[in-house]
Write an enzyme that holds these catalytic residues in place. Structure first.
Site, PDB file in Angstrom:
ATOM      1  N   HIS A  99      22.678  -6.427 -45.680  1.00 44.07           N
ATOM      2  CA  HIS A  99      22.146  -7.427 -44.744  1.00 44.07           C
ATOM      3  C   HIS A  99      20.757  -7.017 -44.254  1.00 44.07           C
ATOM      4  O   HIS A  99      20.526  -6.792 -43.069  1.00 44.07           O
ATOM      5  CB  HIS A  99      23.115  -7.617 -43.574  1.00 44.07           C
ATOM      6  CG  HIS A  99      24.394  -8.282 -43.954  1.00 44.07           C
ATOM      7  ND1 HIS A  99      25.548  -7.567 -44.230  1.00 44.07           N
ATOM      8  CD2 HIS A  99      24.713  -9.590 -44.140  1.00 44.07           C
ATOM      9  CE1 HIS A  99      26.523  -8.414 -44.552  1.00 44.07           C
ATOM     10  NE2 HIS A  99      26.045  -9.649 -44.507  1.00 44.07           N
ATOM     11  N   PHE A 101      16.187  -7.237 -45.146  1.00 49.30           N
ATOM     12  CA  PHE A 101      15.140  -8.243 -45.284  1.00 49.30           C
ATOM     13  C   PHE A 101      15.162  -8.915 -46.658  1.00 49.30           C
ATOM     14  O   PHE A 101      14.889 -10.104 -46.789  1.00 49.30           O
ATOM     15  CB  PHE A 101      13.770  -7.612 -45.022  1.00 49.30           C
ATOM     16  CG  PHE A 101      12.630  -8.586 -45.135  1.00 49.30           C
ATOM     17  CD1 PHE A 101      12.512  -9.640 -44.240  1.00 49.30           C
ATOM     18  CD2 PHE A 101      11.693  -8.458 -46.146  1.00 49.30           C
ATOM     19  CE1 PHE A 101      11.457 -10.550 -44.340  1.00 49.30           C
ATOM     20  CE2 PHE A 101      10.643  -9.364 -46.251  1.00 49.30           C
ATOM     21  CZ  PHE A 101      10.519 -10.416 -45.349  1.00 49.30           C
ATOM     22  N   LYS A 102      15.521  -8.166 -47.685  1.00 50.43           N
ATOM     23  CA  LYS A 102      15.599  -8.771 -49.014  1.00 50.43           C
ATOM     24  C   LYS A 102      16.729  -9.810 -49.088  1.00 50.43           C
ATOM     25  O   LYS A 102      16.606 -10.821 -49.774  1.00 50.43           O
ATOM     26  CB  LYS A 102      15.776  -7.697 -50.095  1.00 50.43           C
ATOM     27  CG  LYS A 102      14.470  -7.006 -50.492  1.00 50.43           C
ATOM     28  CD  LYS A 102      14.663  -6.083 -51.683  1.00 50.43           C
ATOM     29  CE  LYS A 102      13.319  -5.644 -52.260  1.00 50.43           C
ATOM     30  NZ  LYS A 102      12.502  -4.889 -51.311  1.00 50.43           N
ATOM     31  N   HIS A 103      17.825  -9.542 -48.389  1.00 46.63           N
ATOM     32  CA  HIS A 103      18.894 -10.544 -48.325  1.00 46.63           C
ATOM     33  C   HIS A 103      18.396 -11.787 -47.590  1.00 46.63           C
ATOM     34  O   HIS A 103      18.679 -12.918 -48.012  1.00 46.63           O
ATOM     35  CB  HIS A 103      20.114  -9.964 -47.609  1.00 46.63           C
ATOM     36  CG  HIS A 103      21.159 -10.978 -47.261  1.00 46.63           C
ATOM     37  ND1 HIS A 103      21.929 -11.636 -48.204  1.00 46.63           N
ATOM     38  CD2 HIS A 103      21.555 -11.477 -46.049  1.00 46.63           C
ATOM     39  CE1 HIS A 103      22.753 -12.475 -47.608  1.00 46.63           C
ATOM     40  NE2 HIS A 103      22.540 -12.408 -46.306  1.00 46.63           N
ATOM     41  N   HIS A 139      18.927 -15.835 -40.226  1.00 44.72           N
ATOM     42  CA  HIS A 139      20.386 -15.905 -40.101  1.00 44.72           C
ATOM     43  C   HIS A 139      21.094 -14.565 -39.943  1.00 44.72           C
ATOM     44  O   HIS A 139      22.229 -14.520 -39.462  1.00 44.72           O
ATOM     45  CB  HIS A 139      20.981 -16.646 -41.308  1.00 44.72           C
ATOM     46  CG  HIS A 139      21.158 -15.797 -42.518  1.00 44.72           C
ATOM     47  ND1 HIS A 139      20.112 -15.419 -43.341  1.00 44.72           N
ATOM     48  CD2 HIS A 139      22.270 -15.228 -43.049  1.00 44.72           C
ATOM     49  CE1 HIS A 139      20.578 -14.674 -44.313  1.00 44.72           C
ATOM     50  NE2 HIS A 139      21.882 -14.535 -44.172  1.00 44.72           N
ATOM     51  N   ASP A 140      20.469 -13.440 -40.306  1.00 42.32           N
ATOM     52  CA  ASP A 140      21.124 -12.133 -40.152  1.00 42.32           C
ATOM     53  C   ASP A 140      20.247 -11.134 -39.397  1.00 42.32           C
ATOM     54  O   ASP A 140      20.349  -9.920 -39.613  1.00 42.32           O
ATOM     55  CB  ASP A 140      21.498 -11.555 -41.528  1.00 42.32           C
ATOM     56  CG  ASP A 140      22.880 -11.974 -41.984  1.00 42.32           C
ATOM     57  OD1 ASP A 140      23.747 -12.216 -41.131  1.00 42.32           O
ATOM     58  OD2 ASP A 140      23.094 -12.076 -43.212  1.00 42.32           O
TER      59      ASP A 140
END
Length: 359
Positions: A99, A101-103, A139-140
């Site tokens: 979870h 930044f790439k996600h 969102h995360d």
């Protein structure tokens, strides 16, 4: 800063990187270089190769999405404010296995692709598209790799503050609007009060919908963000498999901590019981596919996308291998049972009294 888990890993996101990000080089690249139609569609493809890009480049691509969807002129977003907003977003994602930044980018890139693929620009208001893309970005935020079950069982400050109701998702929303409260990073600062209220309500609704354990009202916007959030398994194997490894690592980290702290161990996170295919079989069958089918019913153009993604998804080879092994075992059991039945037939009926079973 909330205590969400046993440790909080920060990522060395310092002022040197910030200066690099807002440099004239990137500004020139973004606003003076015309993005070709082919590049446009490539960025919105499920085949997009995320792993080739550095974080600074990813922030540029996020800004390309806002530019390409005409959000900058439509909502009077200043380029430097968008840059600062995206940098603050980057800074508030932690260096954890999944979870991160790439996600965040992966989910946003899928949302961007779905907007183009389903021609939502002609079907929805621009403000709703802005809500969905920004929700995907946020969102995360500040996720530390320990899910809601851990928050609640460990009685963290987040769980106490939000009364065990989607503590993480509520926190992601709060962090997003902390960033947007600052004038220098408020991409909505030139909107009317009514527009801002609509955007805030929409973002909160979308982010809270990413808590899959809770029943939420299904709207097109919430379905789209849910699909985007879990879309890795619908990507080609070379893109998706590293994500599955990252997810399992984060799961295993949590179950290890749960064991150390004497908390209930989340079954699908236990490194002693979970394998790569077993971790995804139920998820794909009962979560991912129903959502994709629901979306494909709304947009028939996604039927091909769904099927292609399923055939090429990360765990298909593993699932096929697992299913093949199960079929072989079932065949062997049937053959063995048939052999026993034949031997019993040859020997005549068994008239012996069966052993009693204790209850």
């Amino acid at each position: 800063m909330w205590e969400q888990g046993p440790s909080k890993q920060k990522g060395g996101k310092n002022n040197i990187f910030c200066s690099f990000w807002i440099s004239k080089t990137f500004t020139f690249f973004l606003f003076n270089k015309r993005i070709s139609h082919s590049h446009d569609r490539w960025l919105g493809s499920s085949l997009f190769q995320l792993w080739q890009w550095e974080d600074a480049e990813i922030m540029v691509l996020l800004q390309v999405m806002y530019t390409d969807l005409d959000f900058i002129p439509t909502f009077n977003i200043e380029p430097e404010v968008l840059q600062q907003f995206l940098f603050e977003i980057y800074r508030r994602y932690n260096n954890i296995p999944f979870h991160n930044f790439k996600h965040c980018f992966c989910v946003t890139q899928m949302m961007y692709g779905l907007i183009w693929l389903t021609d939502l620009r002609s079907k929805m208001d621009s403000i709703d598209l802005l809500i969905m893309l920004t929700s995907a970005v946020c969102h995360d935020l500040d996720h530390t790799g320990y899910n809601n079950a851990y928050q609640i069982n460990a009685r963290t400050e987040l769980a106490l503050r939000y009364n065990d109701i989607s503590p993480l998702e509520n926190h992601h929303c709060a962090v997003a609007f902390e960033i947007l409260e600052r004038t220098e990073s408020n991409i909505f600062r030139n909107l009317s009060m009514d527009q801002y209220k609509r955007i805030r309500e929409g973002i909160i609704k979308c982010i809270l919908a990413t808590d899959m354990s809770r029943h939420n009202e299904s709207t097109l916007m919430t379905i789209l963000i849910k699909v985007s959030d879990i879309s890795n398994e619908a990507r080609p194997m070379e893109v998706a498999e590293p994500w599955l490894d990252c997810l399992l690592q984060e799961f295993f980290n949590q179950s290890d901590v749960e064991k150390l702290e004497g908390l209930p161990v989340t079954p699908f996170m236990d490194r002693d019981k979970v394998t790569k295919p077993s971790s995804q079989t139920g998820f794909i069958r009962f979560v991912l596919l129903p959502l994709f089918i629901e979306l494909a019913n709304l947009f028939p153009c996604l039927e091909v996308f769904k099927l292609k993604g399923w055939r090429k998804c990360t765990v298909c080879p593993s699932l096929k291998q697992q299913n093949r092994a199960q079929s072989e075992n079932a065949a062997k059991s049937k053959e063995a049972a048939g052999g026993r039945q034949d031997s019993q037939t040859d020997a005549g009926p068994d008239t012996s009294k069966p052993e009693s079973q204790s209850t």
